[in-house]
Scaffold this motif. Structure first.
Motif, PDB file in Angstrom:
ATOM      1  N   ALA A 160       4.270  -1.082   0.170  1.00  0.00           N
ATOM      2  CA  ALA A 160       2.915  -0.782  -0.482  1.00  0.00           C
ATOM      3  C   ALA A 160       2.644   0.555  -0.794  1.00  0.00           C
ATOM      4  N   GLY A 161       3.198   1.486   0.193  1.00  0.00           N
ATOM      5  CA  GLY A 161       2.706   2.813  -0.301  1.00  0.00           C
ATOM      6  C   GLY A 161       3.597   3.204  -1.454  1.00  0.00           C
ATOM      7  N   THR A 162       4.876   2.922  -1.407  1.00  0.00           N
ATOM      8  CA  THR A 162       5.831   3.148  -2.544  1.00  0.00           C
ATOM      9  C   THR A 162       5.250   2.621  -3.799  1.00  0.00           C
ATOM     10  N   GLN A 163       4.871   1.375  -3.736  1.00  0.00           N
ATOM     11  CA  GLN A 163       4.169   0.876  -5.067  1.00  0.00           C
ATOM     12  C   GLN A 163       2.905   1.710  -5.688  1.00  0.00           C
ATOM     13  N   LEU A 164       2.014   2.070  -4.563  1.00  0.00           N
ATOM     14  CA  LEU A 164       0.783   2.771  -5.161  1.00  0.00           C
ATOM     15  C   LEU A 164       1.481   4.143  -5.538  1.00  0.00           C
ATOM     16  N   LEU A 165       2.601   4.757  -4.862  1.00  0.00           N
ATOM     17  CA  LEU A 165       3.090   6.072  -5.496  1.00  0.00           C
ATOM     18  C   LEU A 165       3.332   5.905  -6.900  1.00  0.00           C
ATOM     19  N   ILE A 166       4.159   4.873  -7.257  1.00  0.00           N
ATOM     20  CA  ILE A 166       4.756   4.773  -8.613  1.00  0.00           C
ATOM     21  C   ILE A 166       3.459   4.364  -9.424  1.00  0.00           C
ATOM     22  N   LEU A 167       2.534   3.904  -9.168  1.00  0.00           N
ATOM     23  CA  LEU A 167       1.340   3.426 -10.044  1.00  0.00           C
ATOM     24  C   LEU A 167       0.872   4.588 -10.291  1.00  0.00           C
ATOM     25  N   ILE A 168       0.294   5.595  -9.458  1.00  0.00           N
ATOM     26  CA  ILE A 168      -0.380   6.877  -9.586  1.00  0.00           C
ATOM     27  C   ILE A 168       0.523   7.734 -10.534  1.00  0.00           C
TER      28      ILE A 168
ATOM     29  N   LEU B  63      -4.777 -14.968 -13.003  1.00  0.00           N
ATOM     30  CA  LEU B  63      -3.700 -15.287 -13.578  1.00  0.00           C
ATOM     31  C   LEU B  63      -2.450 -14.201 -13.414  1.00  0.00           C
ATOM     32  N   SER B  64      -3.155 -13.046 -13.495  1.00  0.00           N
ATOM     33  CA  SER B  64      -2.091 -11.746 -13.658  1.00  0.00           C
ATOM     34  C   SER B  64      -1.401 -11.548 -12.313  1.00  0.00           C
ATOM     35  N   TRP B  65      -2.122 -11.980 -11.121  1.00  0.00           N
ATOM     36  CA  TRP B  65      -1.624 -11.890  -9.684  1.00  0.00           C
ATOM     37  C   TRP B  65      -0.775 -13.107  -9.736  1.00  0.00           C
ATOM     38  N   ILE B  66      -0.986 -14.351 -10.166  1.00  0.00           N
ATOM     39  CA  ILE B  66      -0.097 -15.543  -9.976  1.00  0.00           C
ATOM     40  C   ILE B  66       0.921 -15.507 -10.856  1.00  0.00           C
ATOM     41  N   PHE B  67       0.875 -15.146 -11.968  1.00  0.00           N
ATOM     42  CA  PHE B  67       1.892 -15.380 -12.992  1.00  0.00           C
ATOM     43  C   PHE B  67       2.905 -13.965 -13.230  1.00  0.00           C
ATOM     44  N   ILE B  68       2.269 -12.874 -12.591  1.00  0.00           N
ATOM     45  CA  ILE B  68       2.889 -11.531 -12.982  1.00  0.00           C
ATOM     46  C   ILE B  68       3.105 -10.758 -11.596  1.00  0.00           C
ATOM     47  N   ALA B  69       2.239 -10.495 -10.717  1.00  0.00           N
ATOM     48  CA  ALA B  69       2.328  -9.709  -9.526  1.00  0.00           C
ATOM     49  C   ALA B  69       2.975 -10.747  -8.557  1.00  0.00           C
TER      50      ALA B  69
ATOM     51  N   VAL C  11       2.880  -4.909 -12.504  1.00  0.00           N
ATOM     52  CA  VAL C  11       4.263  -4.575 -12.746  1.00  0.00           C
ATOM     53  C   VAL C  11       5.252  -4.032 -11.611  1.00  0.00           C
ATOM     54  N   THR C  12       4.425  -3.424 -10.944  1.00  0.00           N
ATOM     55  CA  THR C  12       5.017  -2.343  -9.885  1.00  0.00           C
ATOM     56  C   THR C  12       5.107  -3.300  -8.570  1.00  0.00           C
ATOM     57  N   SER C  13       4.691  -4.356  -8.696  1.00  0.00           N
ATOM     58  CA  SER C  13       4.991  -5.125  -7.425  1.00  0.00           C
ATOM     59  C   SER C  13       6.539  -5.367  -7.272  1.00  0.00           C
ATOM     60  N   LEU C  14       7.221  -5.486  -8.202  1.00  0.00           N
ATOM     61  CA  LEU C  14       8.605  -5.461  -8.057  1.00  0.00           C
ATOM     62  C   LEU C  14       9.176  -4.367  -7.262  1.00  0.00           C
ATOM     63  N   VAL C  15       8.727  -3.115  -7.276  1.00  0.00           N
ATOM     64  CA  VAL C  15       9.098  -2.125  -6.674  1.00  0.00           C
ATOM     65  C   VAL C  15       8.537  -2.195  -5.078  1.00  0.00           C
ATOM     66  N   SER C  16       7.327  -2.682  -4.883  1.00  0.00           N
ATOM     67  CA  SER C  16       6.959  -2.964  -3.615  1.00  0.00           C
ATOM     68  C   SER C  16       7.925  -4.082  -2.793  1.00  0.00           C
ATOM     69  N   GLY C  17       8.203  -5.188  -3.644  1.00  0.00           N
ATOM     70  CA  GLY C  17       8.953  -6.201  -3.003  1.00  0.00           C
ATOM     71  C   GLY C  17      10.408  -5.540  -2.490  1.00  0.00           C
ATOM     72  N   TYR C  18      10.982  -4.955  -3.367  1.00  0.00           N
ATOM     73  CA  TYR C  18      12.387  -4.329  -3.229  1.00  0.00           C
ATOM     74  C   TYR C  18      12.502  -3.396  -2.061  1.00  0.00           C
ATOM     75  N   THR C  19      11.434  -2.556  -2.267  1.00  0.00           N
ATOM     76  CA  THR C  19      11.296  -1.534  -1.132  1.00  0.00           C
ATOM     77  C   THR C  19      11.036  -1.979   0.483  1.00  0.00           C
ATOM     78  N   SER C  20      10.090  -2.981   0.317  1.00  0.00           N
ATOM     79  CA  SER C  20       9.866  -3.524   1.837  1.00  0.00           C
ATOM     80  C   SER C  20      10.995  -4.630   2.005  1.00  0.00           C
ATOM     81  N   GLY C  21      11.675  -5.255   1.112  1.00  0.00           N
ATOM     82  CA  GLY C  21      12.554  -6.306   1.614  1.00  0.00           C
ATOM     83  C   GLY C  21      13.954  -5.464   2.130  1.00  0.00           C
ATOM     84  N   SER C  22      14.418  -4.671   1.302  1.00  0.00           N
ATOM     85  CA  SER C  22      15.624  -4.024   1.452  1.00  0.00           C
ATOM     86  C   SER C  22      15.710  -3.278   3.009  1.00  0.00           C
ATOM     87  N   PHE C  23      14.425  -2.411   3.059  1.00  0.00           N
ATOM     88  CA  PHE C  23      14.259  -1.687   4.331  1.00  0.00           C
ATOM     89  C   PHE C  23      13.857  -2.572   5.470  1.00  0.00           C
TER      90      PHE C  23
END
Length: 597
Positions: free
Chosen positions: A304-312, A408-414, A342-354
């Motif tokens: 979550a922190g990495t996602q927020l970093l990319i967001l900012i 809808l943005s949360w269900i179909f994108i995030a 869109v950056t939810s992809l980063v959040s999922g990848y970072t958390s899942g891999s670690f």
């Protein structure tokens, strides 16, 4: 200024957000006598920027047919509390008017009471003419003396407006709104009042170009603006960072480098053993890479922190490119929503891999925790505050259409991107890189003095990073919770970059001191130390509320402290992930340079 045509991907992004960009040469062109769009937006107390209501909450003149038309808004405008409605004002292009009657109206006792209460609370109105904002107070408070020379309050309603419009050829360049002080209606007494609402329009030619028509609003609103303060802020932050870097380099050259050389691979085994007692951090090499407790929560916080970093970083980049023009309503909110999704992809990848690197087994639970760690508290806060706004009848309460769009943005994108990131992180996960083997039996952490505990260390860790952003916080708060327009993305980008470096260096230094006293539980400690700046910012929120602002009322205070708690929690996660990443790199370098086995 950056032209949108040069960035096709960003054009598609902005079109998706529903942003109306004034880049077409045919926009805002009129012929003499054409009706220029005129809308009333909102009213509210000047001290409470988020306590806003619809324009016709007050009994102003409406259309002759009482058919008030609402302008269709995009998601960002709805999140901003905008509520643009038509008014009976007719400001035709190049047509002067003198005391044109808007309507003649008899205000009932209830109407008078509404206006008087609004004037008592310093209500202002916001109007838009050709997408140019105007502000005016509902009325003025007067102190009047009676025959006994006692002072009592009087209330006068503004009933005549003077519009001074500047034009260049076929375009509106500037519009100024002034209240006629010699044309006020006395509404002090609780009785019916006959009021004739009027307005005048004067057109004047100017040589100012259309592209520069919003310069008067930049950095203004109701407060002065001083660039030198921002320059001093950057200089001060840079000096602090330079001093810290010099101190750490000196420590590295005089102490740490010598310790590493004593325990390098080239040193004989007996010499290493003789040096272990005097070097505490060397003694915990068998436990320093022992995985932390609550590994799922730790990986979720890191994601979550990495996602927020990319967001900012993305928002600041868009700001530097010139996409957040102050007159495009809702543009920032739209960008925040879509970039976060869109950056939810980063959040999922970072958390899942670690999480998988930490030998976690229930990765689906970890992904759900990652998605809800920040969005969960934000959703609960938003739900409560939206209920408060509905109770107050404020336009900050989201309409059903906005709630559907967010859902809808949360269900179909995030959510799909979060899951996809988790799957990619799980499948492409590599083993955790550890230069030292972990002992089977955990080493007992020695008893430490109170000032080396978690909370004192967090207090110490947040001082320097907070000092970097202290000056800029005031202007950001004045923009978000006041009426200033903040467009200095270059300054805030530099300050944010300095904040990241300062957080990383402080976390590294405190991690070394923790290992030096043979405390190997540095994982969570480095995250908490890095994120402690978020707590300092919330303390500043409390100070700002009582010392720097005039906010009052339950609605404004609840919005302020509720949303700022979410913002500070986000900053905590963001800087915590930066602090941990920096500490992890340092620890790997430190123990890779010595003979561990």
């Amino acid at each position: 200024m950056v032209h949108l045509r040069k960035y096709p991907f960003l054009i598609l992004l902005l079109i998706y957000l529903g942003i109306q960009v004034e880049s077409d040469a045919s926009d805002h062109r009129y012929s003499e006598g054409d009706i220029v769009p005129f809308y009333a937006n909102k009213i509210g107390p000047i001290s409470n920027s988020w306590e806003i209501y619809a324009y016709y909450e007050l009994p102003y003149c409406s259309q002759v047919t009482d058919d008030v038309k609402e302008k269709k808004l995009n998601l960002g405008e709805m999140l901003n509390g905008d509520h643009l409605v038509s008014t009976p004002y007719k400001l035709e292009f190049l047509v002067d008017k003198d005391f044109e009657v808007l309507c003649n109206k008899t205000l009932s006792k209830t109407d008078v009471s509404k206006f008087r209460r609004a004037i008592e609370k310093d209500y202002y109105m916001q109007l838009y003419y050709d997408d140019l904002p105007m502000w005016a107070f509902i009325g003025i408070k007067l102190n009047k003396g009676d025959l006994n020379e006692r002072i009592k309050k009087g209330y006068s309603l503004s009933k005549h407006f003077d519009f001074h419009v500047f034009y260049n050829k076929d375009r509106v360049i500037e519009v100024n709104l002034q209240v006629a002080m010699d044309s006020l209606a006395d509404i002090t007494e609780d009785k019916e009042v006959d009021v004739s609402f009027t307005y005048s329009v004067k057109w004047t030619m100017t040589q100012k170009s259309f592209d520069r028509r919003m310069e008067k609003y930049i950095g203004s609103a109701f407060l002065p603006h001083h660039m030198s303060i921002h320059h001093h802020s950057v200089t001060f932050s840079s000096v602090i960072l330079l001093i810290l870097i010099i101190s750490l380099l000196t420590f590295y050259l005089l102490v740490l480098r010598k310790d590493i050389s004593k325990n390098s691979v080239d040193v004989e085994e007996d010499q290493v053993i003789s040096n272990q007692e005097e070097i505490g951090w060397k003694n915990v090499h068998g436990d320093v890479f022992r995985f932390p407790q609550h590994k799922s929560l730790f990986a979720a916080a890191l994601g979550a922190g990495t996602q927020l970093l990319i967001l900012i970083i993305a928002i600041l980049a868009l700001g530097l490119l010139g996409f957040f023009k102050p007159y495009i309503r809702g543009v920032l909110w739209n960008a925040l929503i879509i970039v976060y999704a869109v950056t939810s992809l980063v959040s999922g990848y970072t958390s899942g891999s670690f999480y998988c690197q930490l030998e976690g087994t229930n990765w689906m639970k970890n992904i759900i925790l990652t998605g809800g760690l920040y969005l969960g508290p934000l959703f609960l806060t938003f739900t409560f505050l939206d209920i408060v706004a509905i109770f107050y009848g404020s336009t900050t309460a989201l309409p059903p259409r906005a709630i559907v769009m967010l859902s809808l943005s949360w269900i179909f994108i995030a959510s799909p991107l979060l899951l996809l990131g988790g799957i990619i992180g799980k499948t492409r996960m590599s083993e955790f890189q550890s230069p030292c083997k972990t002992a089977k039996i955990p080493r007992e952490v020695p008893t430490l003095r109170w000032y080396k505990d978690v909370l004192p260390q967090m207090v110490l860790a947040g001082i320097l990073p907070y000092s970097v952003i202290n000056i800029q916080l005031y202007y950001i708060f004045e923009s978000v919770w006041g009426h200033r327009i903040y467009i200095l993305y270059s300054i805030i980008s530099i300050v944010f970059f300095l904040l990241l470096i300062m957080t990383a260096l402080v976390s590294v230094a405190l991690t070394y001191f923790q290992l030096a006293v043979e405390d190997h539980q540095w994982w969570w400690r480095s995250f908490l130390s890095g994120g402690s700046t978020g707590l300092y910012i919330y303390v500043y929120c409390i100070y700002y509320s009582f010392k720097r602002s005039e906010m009052n009322g339950f609605m404004q205070i609840s919005f302020y402290f509720g949303y700022m708690a979410c913002v500070c929690f986000g900053i905590f996660l963001l800087l915590g992930s930066v602090g941990f990443r920096a500490s992890l790199l340092f620890v790997r370098y430190l123990y890779a340079a010595i003979k561990c086995d």
